[in-house]
Scaffold this active site. Sequence first.
Site, short mmCIF file in Angstrom:
data_model
loop_
_atom_site.label_atom_id
_atom_site.label_comp_id
_atom_site.label_asym_id
_atom_site.label_seq_id
_atom_site.Cartn_x
_atom_site.Cartn_y
_atom_site.Cartn_z
N LYS A 159 0.85 -1.20 0.00
CA LYS A 159 0.00 0.00 0.00
C LYS A 159 0.88 1.24 0.00
CE LYS A 159 -4.42 0.00 0.86
NZ LYS A 159 -5.31 -0.78 -0.01
N THR A 211 -3.10 -5.69 0.86
CA THR A 211 -2.56 -4.32 0.95
C THR A 211 -3.34 -3.54 2.01
OG1 THR A 211 -3.96 -3.35 -0.78
CG2 THR A 211 -1.91 -4.41 -1.48
N HIS A 232 19.02 28.33 -12.84
CA HIS A 232 19.72 29.48 -13.43
C HIS A 232 19.08 30.80 -13.05
CE1 HIS A 232 21.84 26.47 -15.69
NE2 HIS A 232 20.74 26.05 -16.26
O1 LIG Z 1 27.82 24.67 -12.60
C1 LIG Z 1 27.52 24.50 -13.79
N1 LIG Z 1 27.68 23.26 -14.33
C2 LIG Z 1 27.37 23.00 -15.64
O2 LIG Z 1 27.53 21.84 -16.12
C3 LIG Z 1 26.85 24.05 -16.42
N2 LIG Z 1 26.41 24.13 -17.71
C4 LIG Z 1 25.97 25.41 -17.90
O3 LIG Z 1 25.45 25.84 -18.97
N3 LIG Z 1 26.13 26.13 -16.76
C5 LIG Z 1 26.67 25.32 -15.82
N4 LIG Z 1 27.02 25.52 -14.52
#
Ligand SMILES: O=c1[nH]c(=O)c2[nH]c(=O)[nH]c2[nH]1
Length: 301
Positions: free
Chosen positions: A15, A60, A250
């Site tokens: 479960k 279960t 990013h």
């Molecule tokens: O720390 C990073 N690793 C990566 O592999 C990578 N690739 C990327 O475009 N920026 C970064 N930054």
Amino acid sequence: MSNTNIVLGDNQFGKAENHLVKVTKNGDRHTIEDLTVISQLHGDFASAYYDGNNEHVVPTDTQKNTVFAFAKDGVGSPEDFLLRLGQHYVDDFEWVTGGRWAARQVEWDRIPVNGEGHDHSFYRGGSGGETRTAVVKIDGDQQYVIAGLEDLSVLKTTQSGFVGFPVDQYTTLQETTDRILATSVTGRWLYNTTDVDFNASYASVKKILLEVFTNHYSRALQETQYLMGKAVLEAHPEIDEIKFSMPNLHHFVVDFTPYGMENDNEVFWAAHSPYGQIEGTLRRESLGDTDKIWKGVPAFV
Ligand SMILES: O=c1[nH]c(=O)c2[nH]c(=O)[nH]c2[nH]1
């Protein structure tokens, strides 16, 4: 001609998503343990699959009930709770040879009132927004424990760069020696013993991960991940291996030149996707093959 004989391979059943909240009442002072548990059994179940014979099939529904019944005596740590739960099946049903039990636990902190934590009112804790995870696997007389966390969000506004990468016709990324580094750490670590204070070990691993994230200039998230895992293994002899999955979240510097303004690493566009996906395993060099233990554990590499 292909072989038309169809045989049963690996199987397990149980479960999922048993969401358990245990309130421990010490007079007016209450504490909460909140975990979502999955229970799955391994053993001699072939006749259920082949012949519809359920005489070995621990329902279960019973597995769900057992999760809640075992919580009556307290949870303690998710790892200890799952060990107790799993061993019950292996001990009490002779055809059950093992299984996989896993939990995701969230923290509740006391709401501060007049500088004191309230007795029975809580808000979601986990300072980094993380969820604690635990997996217990039992295989005959072997018990394996894998602890972990998911989505521990961390960010630093400097002391990170990314240079020296190969450039081809598709490369547009500029080198930088000063950028935001942000990730959400998901990690799982494998213990080499069950004789562990799992709550203390968890708290220490989390503290190390956070400290190491801060304490160096990061030349890539890959390097930072390695340093975080290495520090955990160096400080914790009871852990043999740690696996990570970390998105590189990013943060792009917004181009202010069209507005006639400067942006000196102050205003960023935090992109949700796509993101880098950096995964790795750190392990003791002397460690043998652990693939069998990790099999079936939601993991990464
Ligand atoms: O720390 C990073 N690793 C990566 O592999 C990578 N690739 C990327 O475009 N920026 C970064 N930054």
